[in-house]
Design an enzyme around this catalytic site. Structure first.
Site, PDB file in Angstrom:
ATOM      1  N   LYS A  36       0.849  -1.194   0.000  1.00  0.00           N
ATOM      2  CA  LYS A  36       0.000   0.000   0.000  1.00  0.00           C
ATOM      3  C   LYS A  36       0.889   1.249   0.000  1.00  0.00           C
ATOM      4  CE  LYS A  36      -3.751   1.776   3.011  1.00  0.00           C
ATOM      5  NZ  LYS A  36      -4.564   1.388   4.193  1.00  0.00           N
ATOM      6  N   SER A 113      -9.217   1.190   3.285  1.00  0.00           N
ATOM      7  CA  SER A 113      -8.448   2.034   2.388  1.00  0.00           C
ATOM      8  C   SER A 113      -7.365   1.279   1.618  1.00  0.00           C
ATOM      9  CB  SER A 113      -7.824   3.186   3.187  1.00  0.00           C
ATOM     10  OG  SER A 113      -6.932   2.706   4.181  1.00  0.00           O
ATOM     11  N   SER A 137      -9.426  -1.239   7.355  1.00  0.00           N
ATOM     12  CA  SER A 137      -8.888  -1.086   5.997  1.00  0.00           C
ATOM     13  C   SER A 137      -8.214  -2.301   5.388  1.00  0.00           C
ATOM     14  CB  SER A 137      -7.911   0.100   5.959  1.00  0.00           C
ATOM     15  OG  SER A 137      -8.614   1.314   6.113  1.00  0.00           O
TER      16      SER A 137
END
Length: 434
Positions: A36, A113, A137
């Site tokens: 990420k 996310s 997330s």
């Protein structure tokens, strides 16, 4: 075309080769992964999902230890993935960089996310990926994309070299399609010794939490219960109302209870309060971390996220002192309930992934229910794994297992043990109409 082929998952593609090693049998040999865009990688700007953030920050001068640990065990990193701006959403939509395509349901959000990380695994572009989980997330996109997602016990995997969101809840989590790989990553990141699997002493189905589901709860619980019965024996399955238990055992939660609010929608009052406490502390810590940058730069933020960020900046420290006793009381209460080798079973999310570009206001009930569920592990610091259970009405279904703080190795072993049997029962369930 290239973006379509990689499902829009990548911010940037590059190759970080495994670190030199004299050991032959490395745990992650020949496996590929993505990270990420919240993790530092030496020589690259950590973009945090927003172009204004990328523009106002320099390239990282070192790589996050969690990434280095995976490279040291033989894995190859092939790039950074798209994420929701400032990690402040569970939807997975990004107005600046595009929304990664959910490989299981292309007209639905991928979840956030850690959207690109989940999509890269779900679309079989890599073997596994790294994400972060503060409010959900990793667990949410894992559920939406039909893959395994693990949120470790809070504080056990170092978050050095990771942009903080809210330190009281931030964790480094990971995604995989294969439970064996999920377990191996855990052994590396948690530095776990190899231990033989232990049979759970009790598995508690949170009956009230399953009433929050928008699909028939039997489609989730029956598959799991049949698998448990086959492998461990049905005698270890018990049922509880977690909302009532939390309300009686977490007295500090009273500060966050909203009395007299009538709603036509089913909700669990104590878990709504738990979610409220968590989000209060999350806003406060987010403001301390990033308020000055937001106020100075005034970044261009997408819908929903913009409102949340500015709400955080206007938050005060009212009730913040009350959040910490809630955390301690909840951890003690759930530890007493589960013991060393107990597991709590809840839905990962309240239903299938919402459609792309759904108006944020129409998702309020869904979000409230989601955070009621997500805050259990969030506030207690317990470990949680989201497990895919196939499809219902052509949309992904999942279930979550929680273990006490520090029982990560036990929980990962349980997933590996039951996964094959679960898949068999999922196939049967998909051929039946519940």
């Amino acid at each position: 075309m290239a973006r379509e082929m990689d499902y829009g998952a990548f911010m940037e593609k590059f190759t970080l080769q495994p670190l030199p090693s004299t050991t032959e049998n490395l745990a992650l040999n020949n496996l590929t992964f993505t990270v990420k865009d919240i993790f530092d990688v030496d020589g690259y700007v950590t973009g945090f999902g927003n172009p204004d953030w990328a523009r106002t920050h320099s390239a990282a001068t070192s790589t996050a230890p969690s990434v280095l640990a995976l490279l040291a065990e033989g894995a190859t990193c092939v790039g950074k993935t798209v994420m929701d701006e400032m990690a402040y959403s569970i939807n997975g939509e990004n107005v600046h960089y595009g929304t990664p395509t959910n490989p299981r349901a292309p007209d639905r959000v991928p979840g956030g996310s850690s959207s690109g990380s989940a999509v890269s695994v779900g679309a079989t572009l890599v073997d596994f990926s790294l994400g972060t989980d503060t409010g959900g997330s990793v667990r949410v996109p894992a559920s939406y994309c039909g893959i395994l997602g693990f949120r470790p016990s809070h504080g056990l995997v170092p978050t050095t070299g990771v942009i903080p969101m809210a330190q009281s809840f931030d964790t480094v989590g990971w995604f995989a399609r294969d439970p064996l790989i999920l377990n191996r990553i855990g052994q590396v990141l948690l530095q776990l010794p190899h231990v033989d699997p232990v049979t759970p002493t009790n598995i508690i189905i949170a009956e009230d939490c399953f009433k929050l589901l928008s699909i028939p709860s039997d489609r989730v619980t029956k598959v799991l219960i049949k698998s448990i019965d086959k492998i461990f024996g049905g005698h270890i399955v018990n049922y509880a109302s977690i909302g009532d238990y939390v309300e009686s055992k977490v007295p500090s939660l009273k500060r966050f209870m909203v009395k007299g609010v009538e709603s036509q929608e089913y909700s669990i009052e104590s878990l709504t309060a738990l979610s409220s406490a968590m989000r209060s502390l999350q806003r406060y810590e987010f403001k301390n971390n990033h308020g000055e940058w937001v106020s100075t730069v005034k970044p261009d933020l997408g819908p929903g996220i913009s409102e949340r960020v500015w709400e955080a900046l206007q938050s005060t420290d009212e009730n913040i002192d009350a959040c910490h006793p809630v955390k301690n009381e909840l951890r003690s209460a759930l530890t007493a309930l589960l013991g060393d080798y107990g597991i709590l079973v809840i839905p990962s999310v309240p239903g299938p992934p919402p459609k792309l570009k759904t108006e944020p206001s129409t998702l309020e009930t869904f979000r409230a229910r989601a955070f009621s569920l997500l805050s259990i592990a969030g506030v207690s610091g317990f470990c949680q794994v989201s497990i895919p259970l196939g499809m219902y009405d052509n949309l992904p279904v999942s279930v979550s297992l929680l273990g006490k703080h520090g029982s990560d190795g036990f929980l990962l072993n349980v997933v590996e043990t039951i996964y094959g049997t679960l898949k068999e029962h999922v196939e049967i369930a998909e051929n039946l109409s519940y």
